[in-house]
Every structure is written in C-alpha cells, then in structure tokens.
Write a protein that holds these residues in place. Structure first.
Motif, PDB file in Angstrom:
ATOM      1  N   UNK A   1       0.663  -1.846   0.221  1.00 45.08           N
ATOM      2  CA  UNK A   1       0.046   0.209  -0.402  1.00 45.08           C
ATOM      3  C   UNK A   1       1.011   1.699   0.065  1.00 45.08           C
ATOM      4  N   UNK A   2       1.909   0.972   0.253  1.00 46.52           N
ATOM      5  CA  UNK A   2       3.303   2.529   0.755  1.00 46.52           C
ATOM      6  C   UNK A   2       3.313   2.835  -0.099  1.00 46.52           C
ATOM      7  N   UNK A   3       3.892   1.678  -1.498  1.00 44.51           N
ATOM      8  CA  UNK A   3       4.479   1.615  -2.917  1.00 44.51           C
ATOM      9  C   UNK A   3       3.378   1.949  -3.804  1.00 44.51           C
ATOM     10  N   UNK A   4       2.096   2.184  -3.429  1.00 47.51           N
ATOM     11  CA  UNK A   4       1.298   1.552  -4.526  1.00 47.51           C
ATOM     12  C   UNK A   4       0.788   3.565  -4.644  1.00 47.51           C
ATOM     13  N   UNK A   5       1.017   4.120  -5.666  1.00 46.60           N
ATOM     14  CA  UNK A   5       0.256   5.329  -6.097  1.00 46.60           C
ATOM     15  C   UNK A   5      -1.554   5.343  -5.651  1.00 46.60           C
ATOM     16  N   UNK A   6      -1.403   6.038  -5.165  1.00 46.14           N
ATOM     17  CA  UNK A   6      -2.757   6.094  -5.287  1.00 46.14           C
ATOM     18  C   UNK A   6      -3.646   7.267  -6.072  1.00 46.14           C
ATOM     19  N   UNK A   7      -2.292   8.315  -6.278  1.00 46.23           N
ATOM     20  CA  UNK A   7      -3.338   9.382  -7.679  1.00 46.23           C
ATOM     21  C   UNK A   7      -3.315   8.670  -9.358  1.00 46.23           C
ATOM     22  N   UNK A   8      -4.561   8.822 -10.059  1.00 50.83           N
ATOM     23  CA  UNK A   8      -4.332   7.651 -10.946  1.00 50.83           C
ATOM     24  C   UNK A   8      -2.796   8.746 -11.969  1.00 50.83           C
ATOM     25  N   UNK A   9      -2.260   9.685 -12.051  1.00 48.47           N
ATOM     26  CA  UNK A   9      -1.817  10.227 -13.061  1.00 48.47           C
ATOM     27  C   UNK A   9      -0.343   8.895 -11.991  1.00 48.47           C
ATOM     28  N   UNK A  10      -0.254   9.184 -11.009  1.00 50.14           N
ATOM     29  CA  UNK A  10       1.208   8.241 -10.679  1.00 50.14           C
ATOM     30  C   UNK A  10       0.741   6.701 -10.943  1.00 50.14           C
ATOM     31  N   UNK A  11      -0.274   6.323 -10.855  1.00 50.37           N
ATOM     32  CA  UNK A  11      -0.333   5.145 -11.068  1.00 50.37           C
ATOM     33  C   UNK A  11       0.352   4.585 -12.257  1.00 50.37           C
ATOM     34  N   UNK A  12      -0.400   5.901 -13.540  1.00 52.79           N
ATOM     35  CA  UNK A  12      -0.320   5.448 -14.204  1.00 52.79           C
ATOM     36  C   UNK A  12       1.876   5.231 -14.961  1.00 52.79           C
ATOM     37  N   UNK A  13       1.902   6.441 -14.283  1.00 49.74           N
ATOM     38  CA  UNK A  13       3.765   6.692 -14.307  1.00 49.74           C
ATOM     39  C   UNK A  13       4.468   5.979 -13.323  1.00 49.74           C
ATOM     40  N   UNK A  14       3.851   5.555 -12.521  1.00 51.94           N
ATOM     41  CA  UNK A  14       5.129   4.053 -11.366  1.00 51.94           C
ATOM     42  C   UNK A  14       5.144   3.038 -12.575  1.00 51.94           C
TER      43      UNK A  14
END
Lengths: 170, 423
Positions: free
Chosen positions: B313-326
C-alpha cells in the motif's frame, strides 16, 4: 543435379508448396529460370551502392549479401565460407566471381518485376465463375535471381548448387 | 514479516531468472515459504498449509486449466485439420506481391490464433508457414517474428482462457474481465498494425541467405474448406456477442472445426488424437496454474495479508496519474520472469493488491492485462518469443528490442485506460 532440379527443390522447401505436384513445381521453376535469363540479357540502368563487411556467418545462417534501399551489403566472411565449401567439392570458384554473383543476386531482386513474374507463372489463387484471381508463387523470384546471378557473374558453378551445398542439401 | 516475505520473493525471482528452478516449482516453493513465514499452521482448516495452500490452492485455477485445455485442443485441431496453414497460405498467394499485405494478413491470422490458444503453440500455428513466407517476400527476419508475436498478443485480450485466468486468479466476475479486455483490444490492435506498417515501410529486404538448421516446414495437410476457416471466430462470437460461458464457447469451436473438416467416420479418431495433443500442449501452463493457485492462496493467508498490505500500500501510488507513471516505468519488471509477470510472481502481487483493497478489482485486472501485453510479445524467456525468434533465425533479445517500444506503448495505453475508467 541441374538447375531445374535444384530450383524444384528450392520451391519444394518453400512454405506454401509442400504438397504441390512435381509437375507443377517443375513448370514454375522452368518459367522462373527463363525469366532470370531474360533479365540478364537486359541493360544495366540502375546505380547500386555496394559495401563490404564481415558478419554474414551467423548461428544457423550464412548470409552472403542483402539488399535494402538501393545498397547491397556483401559479407566477406560468408564469401570465404562459400569458397571453402566449393573447394572441398572440387569446384573452381574464385572469390571475385562469388562477389560478383552476390551483388548480381541482389541487383536481380531490385530489378525483377514480381507482378510480371507471377503473370508468367499463371498460378490461380481463386476462381469465381469466369473470374480468376492471380496468385503469388513464393520462392520463384529467388530462382530468377539465382539464374540472373549465374549469368552475370561468370561463376563456374550455379548459385543454386552453391546454395544447396552450403545448406548440405547437394 | 513483510520484509522477510519480500526477500523470499526476491530469492524466488533469482531462482527463476537463473533457471535454477523451473517457474512452476519456484512458485510452489515460494507459496510454501510464504505460508511458513506467515505463521500458518501445518494442518487444520482453510488457513493451514496442507489444506489452504496445497489442497485448495492447487485447484483455485481449475476452471482456467479446463479453458486452457480446451483452447489447446482447438489449437491442435486448427493445426491438424489444416485450418491455420490454409489461412496463411491463402494470404501469401493473394498478397505476395506486396509485403505489407502479407504481413498484415499474417498479423490478422496471428490475432485469431492468439485468441484461441497462447504461448508457443499459437506462435507455431501462425508462424510455421507465416514467418518464412514473410521473409520470402522481403520482411527482415526480426520483423517477421515480431509480426507474429504482436498478432498473438493483440489476440490475447480476446483469449477466453486468459479471461478465465484473470477471473479465477483475482476473483473478478468474467463479465468485468471481459469489459476490461474488450477495451484493451483496440489499443493492442492499433499499435500492432503500427508495428507492421513501420517495419514494412523500411523497405523490402532481399538477401542471398542460406538457412543451415531451420526446421523444415511441416508436411502440408491439404487446404481446409473455406467455411472451416471461420473456426477461430466461433468461440469469440459466442462469448463476446452472445455472452455464452467460456467452456461451452470453446467446445462449440471444437465441434465446428471437427464437423467442417472431418469425414463422419473419422470424427472419433481425429477428436481423440487432437484432444491428446491438446493435453500435451496444455501441460506446461497447467503446471504453472497449479503453482500460481498455491501462491495466490499463500499471499491471501491472514498473516501474509497483514504483513504485505501495508508495504504494498505504501509503495502503490494512489493518484491516477502516478498510478500510470509508476507502473508504466515498472514495465521491465514483467520481463525475464520478473515479479510483475502475471503468469508468475505477478499473480501473487496482484493478489495482494486485491485482497489488501489497495485498488479496485477492475483496476488490478487492467494493470495485469497491460503487463500481459508486454510480456506476451517482448519477454525473451517466454516460449512464444523464443520459438518465433529462433524460427526466424534471430536471437530472442533482438526480437525484444524490436517489439518493446511498441508493447510498452500498449502497456502504457492499458494503464491510462485503467486509470481513467477505474480509479
């Protein structure tokens, strides 16, 4: 084996022809050889840039020459390998004539008109009443290019035979 | 405890990468290790090692295994009845004067093959005739292999066994998996076509080349009748258009192939022979699915869930844009049997993302399906990539370099789609 038999073998090994009749393949091979002869009689009009490099002897493949965008690349290590194979069979083949054949083979691919070749081969891919759809015969252009290279290079041995020897199928 | 599990997973990846252990064995051992670290009892109820992980875990993906078996049966029939070969031969005969037409045709056949079965058998169905035929009309060998692989991968979102796998592995209803996959398909299709056109626009490459040890083309099985060529469409139309369940859709495809190609008196023999061949083809993925089921059961144990969820959970991005980038940046981790390979450790990661409630179920399906698009084409250790590249006479790593820029775009597209629709 003569060129016609070797050309039939080349077609037989080409996917899409595995179970065609020997008579059909022989007819196509003959037409392709004649087309190569005819091409060789024409004048040279195009300018081909030729470069030489090593790297034609690869795992599972010997690449003597390739042609792309008006440039022919001749692989010198592959020519050496071919010369060795020819010598081991007692054929008199010089490096220079091999080089000429390799370049001529690629010039032929540049020059030949696949549509015209297919028209002469006359293969029908589909028929609907009186309408026929002409089909492509894979491998026929390769036969024509080999014959063109033989005529133009002065090689003592047919490129078709050299190809079969390199593949261990002679 | 969570760190210990992650270290164990890293060891598992190393064992798979170095080929010290086959993937299925490594995943099964990993499942046992995670269960032990999580403090699961040896015996007892659903949360024990023997019952929960080994017994129940082994059959978690049972429906997937049946779907894979039926897909493999249908794939064997496409081969034995000459349907696959006829499709490719017709394309070469009709379009041989134009390399782009031949390549696009083989790409289309590969989509059909990829929608029926996966891995090397799908590549062989389209590639045995298709790859040398494309090379013969002037495609570079690496592009010929890549065209077949991109086609199979574009067909993957329509592959019913993959739907079943995503559904079983993540606990998502098939209808939701289908929705995600149908939306992913156009992206894979468009990028696949772009790959083929870019490769063919580089100009025909002709060569005086002698293949020394390429396997000879198979014995031609004769042309299948024109109406039999619709076989690959039967399961897709039933499952997509009429929402028939996966197993009956595949069975209908099998029956259609048999009835349209086989004499009445030969039906039993052909049906049995192709079924046994299907078992042979399906054996490796089924072994893998048994192990993945165990791994999924292990990461869902209460101890493992409690330990892993905070870390993931800590390393999984929450914001959609960061979800895509990461996750787009992490694409290479699905290659070389890496930890984001959904047919490996990635299934465990997906399980944690779902059970920990980190992302909605459909988002995890979309994420894993996006990685599958990359893995299915570009991973130089996957069987279809190895087979296609070597059959074309190039190294699998060269095939990866040729296709990865495109599959990365497909993966990125899938992630953008997932973020927009489900986050």
């Amino acid at each position: 084996m003569n060129d016609l038999e070797l050309a039939v073998g080349l077609l037989r090994d080409t996917p899409t022809h595995e179970n065609r009749t020997g008579e059909q393949l022989r007819s196509w091979a003959q037409t392709a050889l004649e087309y190569g002869d005819e091409l060789a009689e024409g004048p040279d009009v195009e300018t081909i840039h030729v470069i030489e490099r090593e790297g034609g002897v690869r795992k599972g493949e010997v690449l003597l020459a390739e042609h792309q965008r008006g440039t022919v690349i001749v692989y010198t290590d592959a020519l050496r390998r071919t010369e060795e194979v020819a010598r081991s069979r007692g054929w008199s083949v010089t490096r220079e004539s091999l080089r000429r054949a390799a370049v001529a083979h690629e010039v032929a691919h540049h020059r030949l008109d696949v549509r015209e070749l297919n028209r002469r081969l006359g293969h029908t891919a589909a028929r609907l009443g009186p309408f026929r759809l002409r089909g492509h015969v894979a491998g026929a252009d390769e036969i024509a290019a080999h014959r063109f290279a033989h005529r133009r290079s002065g090689l003592a041995v047919s490129p078709l035979l050299l190809t079969a020897a390199l593949a261990g199928r002679d | 405890m969570g760190i210990a599990i992650l270290i164990l997973m890293a060891i598992g990846v190393v064992l798979m990468l170095t080929r010290i252990l086959p993937t299925a064995f490594a995943l099964a051992l990993l499942a046992l290790g995670i269960a032990v670290i999580s403090g699961a009892p040896l015996t007892g109820g659903k949360e024990s090692i023997l019952t929960g992980v080994l017994q129940n875990g082994a059959v978690t993906l049972a429906a997937t295994m049946i779907a894979v078996l039926l897909g493999s049966w249908l794939g064997s029939l496409l081969d034995q009845t000459g349907i696959g070969g006829t499709l490719v031969r017709k394309i070469v005969e009709f379009g041989g004067e134009r390399p782009a037409v031949v390549a696009l045709g083989v790409f289309a056949v590969s989509i059909l093959c990829g929608s029926i079965t996966g891995s090397a058998p799908a590549a062989m169905l389209a590639g045995v005739v298709g790859i040398p035929a494309m090379i013969a009309v002037g495609l570079r060998p690496v592009a010929a292999a890549g065209t077949v692989l991109m086609g199979i991968s574009a067909g993957s979102p329509l592959e019913l066994p993959v739907w079943q796998f995503m559904s079983d592995a993540l606990g998502a209803p098939v209808s939701e998996v289908r929705t995600v996959m149908i939306r992913l398909f156009p992206i894979a299709l468009v990028v696949g076509i772009a790959y083929v056109l870019v490769q063919t626009r580089r100009g025909a490459r002709h060569a005086w080349a002698v293949q020394l040890d390429r396997p000879k083309a198979r014995i031609r099985r004769g042309d299948a009748p024109w109406y039999a060529l619709a076989t690959p469409l039967v399961p897709i139309v039933l499952a997509l258009g009429l929402t028939v369940p996966i197993v009956p859709s595949l069975l209908a495809g099998v029956i259609y192939a048999l009835l349209t190609t086989t004499k009445w008196g030969d039906l039993n023999e052909r049906a049995l022979r192709s079924l046994y061949k299907g078992f042979e083809v399906a054996a490796p993925p089924i072994a893998l699915f048994v192990a993945i089921g165990m791994l999924l059961a292990a990461v869902k144990l209460p101890g493992a869930k409690t330990a892993l969820t905070p870390i993931v959970s800590a390393i999984s991005p929450a914001a959609p844009i960061w979800f895509v980038v990461v996750f787009a940046a992490l694409v290479p981790l699905c290659l070389f049997r890496g930890p984001l390979n959904v047919f490996g450790l990635g299934a465990g990661v997906a399980g944690v993302l779902v059970t920990g409630g980190i992302y909605p179920m459909t988002a995890v399906v979309g994420l894993m399906a996006s990685y599958n698009q990359v893995f299915g084409v570009s991973d130089p250790t996957s069987t279809q990539t190895v087979w296609a590249a070597q059959y074309a006479g190039v190294r699998p790593e060269r095939s990866m370099l040729s296709t990865l820029p495109f599959t990365w775009v497909v993966g990125l597209g899938g992630m953008v789609l997932t973020a927009v629709l489900y986050l």
